[in-house]
Enzyme design. Structure first.
Site, PDB file in Angstrom:
ATOM      1  CG  HIS A 274      34.242 117.510  88.082  1.00 22.53           C
ATOM      2  ND1 HIS A 274      33.741 118.602  87.427  1.00 22.53           N
ATOM      3  CD2 HIS A 274      33.183 116.899  88.666  1.00 22.53           C
ATOM      4  CE1 HIS A 274      32.424 118.656  87.602  1.00 22.53           C
ATOM      5  NE2 HIS A 274      32.073 117.640  88.354  1.00 22.53           N
TER       6      HIS A 274
ATOM      7  CE1 TYR B 184      37.504 125.906  84.145  1.00 24.31           C
ATOM      8  CE2 TYR B 184      37.800 128.287  84.248  1.00 24.31           C
ATOM      9  CZ  TYR B 184      37.732 127.061  84.872  1.00 24.31           C
ATOM     10  OH  TYR B 184      37.898 126.988  86.238  1.00 24.31           O
TER      11      TYR B 184
ATOM     12  N   PRO C 163      39.172 134.853  89.371  1.00 25.57           N
ATOM     13  CG  PRO C 163      36.849 135.075  89.196  1.00 25.57           C
ATOM     14  CD  PRO C 163      38.105 135.873  89.259  1.00 25.57           C
TER      15      PRO C 163
ATOM     16  CE  LYS D  56      45.501 126.610  91.230  1.00 23.50           C
ATOM     17  NZ  LYS D  56      44.614 125.461  91.373  1.00 23.50           N
TER      18      LYS D  56
ATOM     19  CE1 TYR E  30      40.622 125.096  86.633  1.00 21.97           C
ATOM     20  CE2 TYR E  30      40.163 123.185  88.014  1.00 21.97           C
ATOM     21  CZ  TYR E  30      39.747 124.345  87.390  1.00 21.97           C
ATOM     22  OH  TYR E  30      38.445 124.768  87.536  1.00 21.97           O
TER      23      TYR E  30
HETATM   24  P1  RFL Z   1      36.779 135.621 103.000  1.00 20.83           P
HETATM   25  O1  RFL Z   1      36.031 134.410 102.558  1.00 20.83           O
HETATM   26  O2  RFL Z   1      36.497 136.887 102.305  1.00 20.83           O
HETATM   27  O3  RFL Z   1      36.492 135.773 104.552  1.00 20.83           O
HETATM   28  C1  RFL Z   1      36.828 136.933 105.271  1.00 20.83           C
HETATM   29  C2  RFL Z   1      35.837 137.070 106.398  1.00 20.83           C
HETATM   30  O4  RFL Z   1      36.198 138.193 107.196  1.00 20.83           O
HETATM   31  C3  RFL Z   1      35.009 138.921 107.505  1.00 20.83           C
HETATM   32  N1  RFL Z   1      35.406 140.302 107.818  1.00 20.83           N
HETATM   33  C4  RFL Z   1      35.639 140.720 109.083  1.00 20.83           C
HETATM   34  N2  RFL Z   1      35.548 140.093 110.259  1.00 20.83           N
HETATM   35  C5  RFL Z   1      35.855 140.799 111.377  1.00 20.83           C
HETATM   36  N3  RFL Z   1      36.241 142.114 111.343  1.00 20.83           N
HETATM   37  C6  RFL Z   1      36.340 142.789 110.183  1.00 20.83           C
HETATM   38  N4  RFL Z   1      36.724 144.054 110.146  1.00 20.83           N
HETATM   39  C7  RFL Z   1      36.032 142.078 108.976  1.00 20.83           C
HETATM   40  N5  RFL Z   1      36.030 142.418 107.668  1.00 20.83           N
HETATM   41  C8  RFL Z   1      35.658 141.327 106.986  1.00 20.83           C
HETATM   42  C9  RFL Z   1      34.148 138.765 106.273  1.00 20.83           C
HETATM   43  O5  RFL Z   1      32.770 139.000 106.557  1.00 20.83           O
HETATM   44  C10 RFL Z   1      34.426 137.317 105.900  1.00 20.83           C
HETATM   45  O6  RFL Z   1      33.537 136.428 106.516  1.00 20.83           O
HETATM   46  O7  RFL Z   1      38.352 135.393 102.934  1.00 20.83           O
HETATM   47  P2  RFL Z   1      39.249 134.047 103.094  1.00 20.83           P
HETATM   48  O8  RFL Z   1      38.830 133.286 104.305  1.00 20.83           O
HETATM   49  O9  RFL Z   1      40.644 134.482 102.921  1.00 20.83           O
HETATM   50  O10 RFL Z   1      38.808 133.130 101.856  1.00 20.83           O
HETATM   51  C11 RFL Z   1      39.091 133.521 100.527  1.00 20.83           C
HETATM   52  C12 RFL Z   1      38.006 133.032  99.583  1.00 20.83           C
HETATM   53  O11 RFL Z   1      36.730 133.444 100.070  1.00 20.83           O
HETATM   54  C13 RFL Z   1      38.196 133.542  98.152  1.00 20.83           C
HETATM   55  O12 RFL Z   1      39.553 133.513  97.797  1.00 20.83           O
HETATM   56  C14 RFL Z   1      37.405 132.696  97.118  1.00 20.83           C
HETATM   57  O13 RFL Z   1      36.025 132.824  97.287  1.00 20.83           O
HETATM   58  C15 RFL Z   1      37.787 133.107  95.702  1.00 20.83           C
HETATM   59  N6  RFL Z   1      37.050 132.381  94.676  1.00 20.83           N
HETATM   60  C16 RFL Z   1      37.406 131.093  94.322  1.00 20.83           C
HETATM   61  N7  RFL Z   1      38.388 130.441  94.983  1.00 20.83           N
HETATM   62  C17 RFL Z   1      38.675 129.136  94.697  1.00 20.83           C
HETATM   63  O14 RFL Z   1      39.561 128.560  95.315  1.00 20.83           O
HETATM   64  N8  RFL Z   1      37.998 128.418  93.728  1.00 20.83           N
HETATM   65  C18 RFL Z   1      36.986 129.001  93.015  1.00 20.83           C
HETATM   66  O15 RFL Z   1      36.345 128.309  92.217  1.00 20.83           O
HETATM   67  C19 RFL Z   1      36.682 130.391  93.273  1.00 20.83           C
HETATM   68  N9  RFL Z   1      35.693 130.999  92.608  1.00 20.83           N
HETATM   69  C20 RFL Z   1      35.971 132.984  94.031  1.00 20.83           C
HETATM   70  C21 RFL Z   1      35.310 132.270  92.974  1.00 20.83           C
HETATM   71  C22 RFL Z   1      35.498 134.234  94.403  1.00 20.83           C
HETATM   72  C23 RFL Z   1      34.429 134.801  93.760  1.00 20.83           C
HETATM   73  N10 RFL Z   1      33.975 136.047  94.230  1.00 20.83           N
HETATM   74  C24 RFL Z   1      32.637 136.315  94.498  1.00 20.83           C
HETATM   75  C25 RFL Z   1      34.936 136.978  94.764  1.00 20.83           C
HETATM   76  C26 RFL Z   1      34.252 132.838  92.307  1.00 20.83           C
HETATM   77  C27 RFL Z   1      33.817 134.113  92.661  1.00 20.83           C
HETATM   78  C28 RFL Z   1      32.685 134.706  91.865  1.00 20.83           C
HETATM   79  C1  PHB Z   2      32.533 128.083  90.490  1.00 21.60           C
HETATM   80  O1  PHB Z   2      31.977 126.958  90.370  1.00 21.60           O
HETATM   81  O2  PHB Z   2      32.018 128.987  91.148  1.00 21.60           O
HETATM   82  C2  PHB Z   2      33.801 128.339  89.801  1.00 21.60           C
HETATM   83  C3  PHB Z   2      34.436 127.309  89.119  1.00 21.60           C
HETATM   84  C4  PHB Z   2      35.639 127.551  88.469  1.00 21.60           C
HETATM   85  C5  PHB Z   2      36.191 128.815  88.501  1.00 21.60           C
HETATM   86  C6  PHB Z   2      35.573 129.838  89.208  1.00 21.60           C
HETATM   87  C7  PHB Z   2      34.360 129.606  89.853  1.00 21.60           C
HETATM   88  O3  PHB Z   2      37.351 129.038  87.837  1.00 21.60           O
END
Ligand code: RFL
Ligand code: PHB
Length: 390
Positions: free
Chosen positions: A72, A201, A292, A296, A384
């Protein structure tokens, strides 16, 4: 068992660290409480910054991302019922790729398994020991309940915000910075083609909404809701109605489809310092959380482990300690930039409870300025698409 680096958590951070270390000839064991199926299906982030895309490509993880990811060159800010495009390509010469976090995780697991990496799913009772000594250990139970111990040179705490690693740093040494927001996101995944070819957004008087996607057949949509909202109170029809109202704009028609998934996520900003204690190194969501809105979180997790892999490689292969000593400081510069950007995007785009008319006018003014001033739009765009890795 003995390994060089015990990695707690098989999210993007833990899995990529294991991959990068293997490329440098360093062995690791990854311990994950959930099953492989669970982590491969967990729907979360969707946007990869350009530096993330380039890194994944350069370490042999680009094949499916390049064929299935959606490049994109901009996003739209929607307010006053009209779109204002932020043209990343024109403003920065760079772009983003929409590719689901669970796809990155699948690619990483496949690569680690193909390389005979040691990944343990469904472990329990993960406990860190002697992190400030010279022989740290992690004890846990295997999927079948057998007690195990891994001795190692270093432990990487990549177990996310709710993991156990962060609490292995003595409380008296920790500084935590935190901000919670008076709203949450209700997110859905729907089986229907995106209604627009880019992310939107949307600032609306009823609250923020976001139009995103996962593929040409699957749409991802979010609604700002109250932090204590329960998903049971949101029928599919209620969600669609609210999305139609908030996303309404001339020439835009939101298409509906079967809901494949729905959930509510709270929003917070959080940073813990230090990111290292003795031989324990925290990375990703274990050390910091961003709301979110700036997309990032996963990108920051990836930037952390790139730096951590460099630092551990210099130390374990060449005996050089300056990179592990500077690990936190190096990462925190990028982390605080992303913290500011995510907080700023969140503050600009959400309705705050109470409906303060002064604040509403300030937000609209900020949106208009960002949409019409090249320097302001460039500030959004360059953050971004992702600032270069250090
Ligand atoms: P994770 O992905 O949470 O992975 C951690 C892992 O550790 C496991 N765990 C354990 N394992 C062993 N022993 C224990 N005691 C443990 N406790 C937990 C868990 O099961 C898991 O598998 O962390 P990591 O690797 O640091 O990654 C971070 C990302 O997952 C997170 O920052 C993103 O998902 C945030 N996020 C977004 N980030 C972006 O860069 N771009 C986005 O568009 C974006 N959108 C989002 C998001 C997060 C969202 N939610 C649901 C929080 C949108 C949403 C809705
Ligand atoms: C997503 O596609 O899940 C998404 C995209 C942009 C954001 C957060 C989540 O800022």
């Amino acid at each position: 068992m003995r390994t060089q680096v015990a990695i707690v958590g098989a999210g993007p951070a833990g899995l990529l660290l294991s991959h990068l270390l293997a490329m440098a000839g360093i062995d690791s064991v990854v311990l994950e409480t959930r099953s492989r199926e669970y982590v491969e299906r967990r729907v979360r982030a969707g946007v990869l910054e350009q530096p993330t895309v380039e890194l994944l490509r350069s370490v042999g993880l680009g094949e499916r991302m390049d064929s299935e990811g959606l490049p994109h060159e901009g996003i739209s800010l929607r307010f006053d019922g009209a779109d204002h495009r932020i043209d990343f390509a024109a403003l920065t010469g760079r772009s983003i790729t929409v590719y689901g976090q669970q796809e990155v995780v699948k690619d990483l697991i496949a690569a680690r398994i193909a390389a005979q990496g040691d990944l343990r799913f469904e472990v329990s009772d993960v406990t860190l020991h002697d992190v400030d000594g010279n022989e740290p250990r992690v004890t846990f139970r295997d999927a079948d309940g057998t007690a195990q111990e891994v001795r190692c040179d270093a432990i990487a705490g990549c177990d996310g915000f709710h993991g156990v690693s962060r609490s292995a740093v003595p409380a008296g040494l920790v500084t935590a910075y935190e901000q919670t927001y008076p709203f949450a996101w209700l997110g859905i995944l729907a089986e229907t083609p995106p209604s627009h070819d880019e992310l939107i957004y949307c600032y609306h008087e009823r609250g923020f909404a976001l139009h995103s996607m996962r593929s040409p057949q699957v749409t991802r949509l979010y609604l700002q809701v109250a932090p204590d909202e329960r998903i049971e109170d949101w029928s599919d029809a209620r969600i669609w109605d609210e999305l139609h109202v908030r996303l309404a704009a001339d020439g835009f028609a939101l298409t509906e489809g079967a809901m494949l998934e729905k959930g509510i996520t709270g929003m917070r900003s959080f940073v813990v310092e230090p990111m290292r204690h003795g031989r324990l190194f925290l990375a990703g969501d274990a050390a910091h959380i961003v709301p979110p809105t700036g997309a990032k979180g996963m990108n920051l997790a990836i930037a952390d482990v790139l730096q951590l892999s460099r630092a551990l490689t210099a130390w374990l292969r060449e005996g050089r300690t300056e990179l592990i000593d500077g690990y936190g400081e190096t990462c925190l510069r990028r982390i605080w930039r992303a913290q500011h950007f995510s907080w700023w995007m969140t503050s600009m785009l959400h309705r705050f409870p109470g409906g303060d008319p002064f604040q509403h006018q300030i937000q609209l003014s900020q949106l208009r300025y960002t949409a019409t001033s090249v320097p302001a739009a460039t500030t959004l765009a360059e953050n971004y698409v992702g600032l270069p890795f250090s």
